[in-house]
Design a protein around this motif. Structure first.
Motif, PDB file in Angstrom:
ATOM      1  N   LEU A 101       0.831  -1.206   0.000  1.00 14.94           N
ATOM      2  CA  LEU A 101       0.000   0.000   0.000  1.00 14.94           C
ATOM      3  C   LEU A 101       0.867   1.258   0.000  1.00 14.94           C
ATOM      4  O   LEU A 101       0.512   2.275  -0.622  1.00 14.94           O
ATOM      5  CB  LEU A 101      -0.922   0.001   1.223  1.00 14.94           C
ATOM      6  N   ALA A 102       1.994   1.199   0.690  1.00 12.91           N
ATOM      7  CA  ALA A 102       2.911   2.347   0.718  1.00 12.91           C
ATOM      8  C   ALA A 102       3.494   2.605  -0.673  1.00 12.91           C
ATOM      9  O   ALA A 102       3.597   3.762  -1.112  1.00 12.91           O
ATOM     10  CB  ALA A 102       4.025   2.098   1.720  1.00 12.91           C
ATOM     11  N   TYR A 130       2.115   1.728  -3.561  1.00 12.66           N
ATOM     12  CA  TYR A 130       1.020   2.252  -4.366  1.00 12.66           C
ATOM     13  C   TYR A 130       0.777   3.732  -4.048  1.00 12.66           C
ATOM     14  O   TYR A 130       0.540   4.548  -4.948  1.00 12.66           O
ATOM     15  CB  TYR A 130      -0.264   1.465  -4.112  1.00 12.66           C
ATOM     16  N   GLY A 131       0.814   4.062  -2.766  1.00 11.59           N
ATOM     17  CA  GLY A 131       0.596   5.452  -2.362  1.00 11.59           C
ATOM     18  C   GLY A 131       1.628   6.388  -2.967  1.00 11.59           C
ATOM     19  O   GLY A 131       1.297   7.481  -3.436  1.00 11.59           O
ATOM     20  N   SER A 160       0.405   9.079  -5.883  1.00  8.70           N
ATOM     21  CA  SER A 160       0.559  10.494  -5.549  1.00  8.70           C
ATOM     22  C   SER A 160       1.556  11.176  -6.479  1.00  8.70           C
ATOM     23  O   SER A 160       1.342  12.324  -6.899  1.00  8.70           O
ATOM     24  CB  SER A 160       0.998  10.646  -4.092  1.00  8.70           C
ATOM     25  N   GLY A 177       2.792  10.154   0.256  1.00 14.98           N
ATOM     26  CA  GLY A 177       1.889   9.126  -0.248  1.00 14.98           C
ATOM     27  C   GLY A 177       2.292   7.755   0.258  1.00 14.98           C
ATOM     28  O   GLY A 177       1.441   6.909   0.569  1.00 14.98           O
ATOM     29  N   GLY A 181      -0.464   6.257   2.453  1.00 16.10           N
ATOM     30  CA  GLY A 181      -1.218   5.306   1.662  1.00 16.10           C
ATOM     31  C   GLY A 181      -2.194   5.995   0.713  1.00 16.10           C
ATOM     32  O   GLY A 181      -2.455   7.197   0.819  1.00 16.10           O
ATOM     33  N   VAL A 182      -2.741   5.221  -0.210  1.00 19.60           N
ATOM     34  CA  VAL A 182      -3.616   5.765  -1.258  1.00 19.60           C
ATOM     35  C   VAL A 182      -4.877   6.382  -0.672  1.00 19.60           C
ATOM     36  O   VAL A 182      -5.341   7.428  -1.122  1.00 19.60           O
ATOM     37  CB  VAL A 182      -3.991   4.657  -2.266  1.00 19.60           C
ATOM     38  N   TYR A 183      -5.444   5.747   0.364  1.00 25.95           N
ATOM     39  CA  TYR A 183      -6.762   6.146   0.839  1.00 25.95           C
ATOM     40  C   TYR A 183      -6.768   7.516   1.513  1.00 25.95           C
ATOM     41  O   TYR A 183      -7.795   8.208   1.526  1.00 25.95           O
ATOM     42  CB  TYR A 183      -7.311   5.094   1.809  1.00 25.95           C
ATOM     43  N   LEU A 192      -4.648   9.948   0.648  1.00 23.17           N
ATOM     44  CA  LEU A 192      -4.092  10.921  -0.289  1.00 23.17           C
ATOM     45  C   LEU A 192      -5.028  12.103  -0.553  1.00 23.17           C
ATOM     46  O   LEU A 192      -4.567  13.252  -0.587  1.00 23.17           O
ATOM     47  CB  LEU A 192      -3.721  10.230  -1.602  1.00 23.17           C
TER      48      LEU A 192
END
Length: 228
Positions: A122-123, A125-126, A130, A162, A166-168, A170
Protein backbone atom coordinates in the motif's frame (compact mmCIF):
# COMPACT_ATOMS: atom_id res chain seq x y z
CA UNK A 1 -3.56 1.50 21.50
CA UNK A 2 -2.97 3.78 24.48
CA UNK A 3 -4.91 6.96 25.14
CA UNK A 4 -3.88 10.39 26.37
CA UNK A 5 -5.30 9.78 29.86
CA UNK A 6 -3.51 6.51 30.50
CA UNK A 7 -0.13 7.49 29.08
CA UNK A 8 0.32 11.04 30.28
CA UNK A 9 3.56 11.23 32.20
CA UNK A 10 5.95 14.00 33.05
CA UNK A 11 8.78 11.58 32.32
CA UNK A 12 7.57 11.16 28.74
CA UNK A 13 7.30 14.91 28.44
CA UNK A 14 10.86 15.26 29.68
CA UNK A 15 12.05 12.70 27.11
CA UNK A 16 10.40 14.68 24.33
CA UNK A 17 11.96 17.90 25.62
CA UNK A 18 15.44 16.37 25.85
CA UNK A 19 15.28 14.92 22.32
CA UNK A 20 14.11 18.29 20.98
CA UNK A 21 16.90 20.15 22.77
CA UNK A 22 19.48 17.66 21.44
CA UNK A 23 18.25 17.99 17.85
CA UNK A 24 17.69 21.76 17.95
CA UNK A 25 21.31 22.91 17.32
CA UNK A 26 21.77 20.37 14.52
CA UNK A 27 18.39 21.30 13.03
CA UNK A 28 19.25 25.00 13.08
CA UNK A 29 22.64 24.25 11.50
CA UNK A 30 21.08 22.16 8.72
CA UNK A 31 18.36 24.71 7.98
CA UNK A 32 20.95 27.49 7.89
CA UNK A 33 23.74 25.84 5.88
CA UNK A 34 22.19 23.10 3.73
CA UNK A 35 20.72 25.71 1.35
CA UNK A 36 24.16 27.28 0.98
CA UNK A 37 25.85 23.92 0.42
CA UNK A 38 23.23 22.46 -1.96
CA UNK A 39 21.81 25.50 -3.76
CA UNK A 40 24.43 28.19 -3.11
CA UNK A 41 21.63 30.13 -1.42
CA UNK A 42 22.69 32.75 1.10
CA UNK A 43 19.98 33.77 3.55
CA UNK A 44 20.12 37.09 5.38
CA UNK A 45 17.58 35.94 7.99
CA UNK A 46 18.45 33.14 10.38
CA UNK A 47 15.54 30.76 11.08
CA UNK A 48 13.89 31.28 14.45
CA UNK A 49 15.14 28.80 17.04
CA UNK A 50 11.93 29.28 19.05
CA UNK A 51 9.69 28.40 16.09
CA UNK A 52 11.93 25.47 15.21
CA UNK A 53 11.73 24.23 18.80
CA UNK A 54 7.93 24.45 18.88
CA UNK A 55 7.43 22.70 15.54
CA UNK A 56 9.62 19.82 16.73
CA UNK A 57 8.51 19.61 20.35
CA UNK A 58 4.73 19.40 19.81
CA UNK A 59 4.70 16.37 17.44
CA UNK A 60 7.56 14.76 19.36
CA UNK A 61 5.49 15.02 22.54
CA UNK A 62 2.46 13.42 20.87
CA UNK A 63 4.63 10.54 19.65
CA UNK A 64 6.19 9.94 23.08
CA UNK A 65 2.85 10.13 24.87
CA UNK A 66 0.95 7.76 22.63
CA UNK A 67 3.43 5.21 21.23
CA UNK A 68 5.02 2.39 23.19
CA UNK A 69 6.84 0.55 20.39
CA UNK A 70 10.42 1.85 20.45
CA UNK A 71 11.13 1.14 16.77
CA UNK A 72 7.99 3.03 15.73
CA UNK A 73 8.94 5.92 18.00
CA UNK A 74 12.39 6.22 16.41
CA UNK A 75 11.11 6.10 12.82
CA UNK A 76 8.29 8.57 13.49
CA UNK A 77 10.70 10.95 15.21
CA UNK A 78 12.85 10.93 12.08
CA UNK A 79 9.71 11.39 9.96
CA UNK A 80 8.77 14.53 11.88
CA UNK A 81 12.35 15.82 11.99
CA UNK A 82 12.92 15.49 8.25
CA UNK A 83 9.50 17.00 7.51
CA UNK A 84 10.17 20.03 9.70
CA UNK A 85 13.60 20.58 8.15
CA UNK A 86 12.11 20.37 4.64
CA UNK A 87 9.38 22.84 5.54
CA UNK A 88 11.85 25.38 6.91
CA UNK A 89 14.30 25.01 4.03
CA UNK A 90 11.59 25.33 1.39
CA UNK A 91 10.20 28.39 3.15
CA UNK A 92 13.62 30.02 3.03
CA UNK A 93 14.80 28.99 -0.42
CA UNK A 94 11.89 27.63 -2.45
CA UNK A 95 13.76 24.33 -2.86
CA UNK A 96 13.27 20.89 -1.33
CA UNK A 97 16.59 19.02 -1.13
CA UNK A 98 16.63 15.42 -2.36
CA UNK A 99 19.11 14.77 0.45
CA UNK A 100 16.15 14.86 2.86
CA UNK A 101 13.23 13.88 0.60
CA UNK A 102 14.63 10.49 -0.46
CA UNK A 103 15.43 9.32 3.10
CA UNK A 104 11.89 10.32 4.05
CA UNK A 105 10.58 8.00 1.33
CA UNK A 106 12.90 5.16 2.40
CA UNK A 107 11.78 5.57 6.02
CA UNK A 108 8.16 5.19 4.89
CA UNK A 109 8.90 1.91 3.14
CA UNK A 110 10.90 0.67 6.14
CA UNK A 111 8.13 1.67 8.55
CA UNK A 112 5.44 -0.20 6.62
CA UNK A 113 7.69 -3.19 5.90
CA UNK A 114 8.02 -3.64 9.68
CA UNK A 115 4.25 -4.07 9.90
CA UNK A 116 3.32 -6.36 6.98
CA UNK A 117 3.87 -7.00 3.29
CA UNK A 118 0.38 -5.68 2.64
CA UNK A 119 1.21 -2.38 4.32
CA UNK A 120 4.43 -2.17 2.30
CA UNK A 121 2.49 -2.73 -0.92
CA UNK A 122 0.00 0.00 0.00
CA UNK A 123 2.91 2.35 0.72
CA UNK A 124 4.40 1.67 -2.72
CA UNK A 125 1.02 2.25 -4.37
CA UNK A 126 0.60 5.45 -2.36
CA UNK A 127 3.96 6.78 -3.54
CA UNK A 128 3.32 5.92 -7.19
CA UNK A 129 -0.25 7.24 -7.34
CA UNK A 130 0.56 10.49 -5.55
CA UNK A 131 3.62 11.05 -7.74
CA UNK A 132 1.62 10.50 -10.95
CA UNK A 133 -1.28 12.71 -9.84
CA UNK A 134 0.94 15.64 -8.92
CA UNK A 135 3.10 15.15 -11.99
CA UNK A 136 -0.10 15.48 -14.05
CA UNK A 137 -0.96 18.70 -12.18
CA UNK A 138 2.57 19.97 -12.82
CA UNK A 139 2.27 19.24 -16.56
CA UNK A 140 -1.22 20.75 -16.78
CA UNK A 141 -0.12 24.08 -15.31
CA UNK A 142 2.98 24.14 -17.48
CA UNK A 143 0.99 23.55 -20.68
CA UNK A 144 -2.14 25.54 -19.83
CA UNK A 145 -0.74 28.73 -18.30
CA UNK A 146 2.97 28.38 -19.12
CA UNK A 147 3.82 28.43 -15.43
CA UNK A 148 4.74 25.79 -12.89
CA UNK A 149 1.95 25.15 -10.44
CA UNK A 150 4.30 22.87 -8.52
CA UNK A 151 8.04 22.36 -8.36
CA UNK A 152 9.58 18.95 -8.91
CA UNK A 153 10.67 18.88 -5.28
CA UNK A 154 7.02 19.23 -4.25
CA UNK A 155 6.10 16.22 -6.40
CA UNK A 156 8.82 14.08 -4.79
CA UNK A 157 7.74 15.16 -1.31
CA UNK A 158 4.11 14.30 -2.11
CA UNK A 159 5.30 10.84 -3.23
CA UNK A 160 7.09 10.40 0.10
CA UNK A 161 3.96 11.36 2.03
CA UNK A 162 1.89 9.13 -0.25
CA UNK A 163 4.11 6.26 0.88
CA UNK A 164 3.64 7.19 4.52
CA UNK A 165 -0.11 7.73 4.37
CA UNK A 166 -1.22 5.31 1.66
CA UNK A 167 -3.62 5.77 -1.26
CA UNK A 168 -6.76 6.15 0.84
CA UNK A 169 -5.60 9.22 2.77
CA UNK A 170 -4.09 10.92 -0.29
CA UNK A 171 -7.24 13.06 -0.94
CA UNK A 172 -7.02 14.40 2.62
CA UNK A 173 -3.36 15.28 2.06
CA UNK A 174 -4.22 17.16 -1.14
CA UNK A 175 -7.14 19.02 0.46
CA UNK A 176 -5.39 19.93 3.72
CA UNK A 177 -2.12 21.00 2.08
CA UNK A 178 -4.05 23.10 -0.47
CA UNK A 179 -5.97 24.83 2.34
CA UNK A 180 -2.77 25.48 4.31
CA UNK A 181 -1.04 26.76 1.17
CA UNK A 182 -3.95 29.13 0.48
CA UNK A 183 -3.87 30.36 4.08
CA UNK A 184 -0.12 30.98 3.78
CA UNK A 185 -0.72 32.91 0.55
CA UNK A 186 -3.39 35.11 2.17
CA UNK A 187 -1.25 35.83 5.24
CA UNK A 188 1.72 36.69 3.03
CA UNK A 189 -0.48 38.95 0.91
CA UNK A 190 -1.66 40.78 4.04
CA UNK A 191 1.91 41.08 5.33
CA UNK A 192 3.55 42.48 2.18
CA UNK A 193 0.45 44.33 0.91
CA UNK A 194 0.58 42.91 -2.63
CA UNK A 195 -0.01 39.55 -4.28
CA UNK A 196 3.12 37.36 -4.11
CA UNK A 197 4.18 35.81 -7.41
CA UNK A 198 4.69 32.43 -5.79
CA UNK A 199 4.88 30.78 -2.40
CA UNK A 200 6.71 27.74 -1.10
CA UNK A 201 4.34 24.76 -0.95
CA UNK A 202 6.71 22.65 1.16
CA UNK A 203 5.65 24.04 4.57
CA UNK A 204 1.99 23.33 3.80
CA UNK A 205 2.82 19.80 2.63
CA UNK A 206 5.01 19.13 5.67
CA UNK A 207 2.37 20.39 8.11
CA UNK A 208 -0.39 18.37 6.43
CA UNK A 209 1.83 15.29 6.24
CA UNK A 210 2.78 15.38 9.93
CA UNK A 211 -0.79 16.05 11.05
CA UNK A 212 -2.35 13.32 8.93
CA UNK A 213 0.35 10.79 9.79
CA UNK A 214 -0.29 11.24 13.50
CA UNK A 215 -4.05 11.13 12.95
CA UNK A 216 -3.74 7.98 10.86
CA UNK A 217 -1.59 6.30 13.48
CA UNK A 218 -4.02 7.11 16.29
CA UNK A 219 -7.31 6.85 14.39
CA UNK A 220 -8.66 4.27 16.82
CA UNK A 221 -9.67 7.25 18.92
CA UNK A 222 -13.41 7.98 18.52
CA UNK A 223 -12.92 11.66 17.67
CA UNK A 224 -10.42 10.92 14.92
CA UNK A 225 -12.81 8.33 13.48
CA UNK A 226 -15.28 11.16 12.94
CA UNK A 227 -12.66 13.15 11.03
CA UNK A 228 -11.44 10.27 8.85
Amino acid sequence: MATWLTTFSYWLLIQSFVITIILLPLSHLLVSYLPLYLFNYRSHDSPSRYLLFITLFIPFTIIFLLITDLSHIVILLFFVWFSVLLGFIDHQTGYLPDLLVYPLLVLALLFHAMQSNEQLLLAIYGALVSYLIFWFIYGFFKLAIKRRGLAQGDIKLVAAYGAWLGVYILPYLMLLSACLGLLNYILLWIKIRYKPDKIAFGPALASAGIGLMLIKYFKEDWLIKIIL
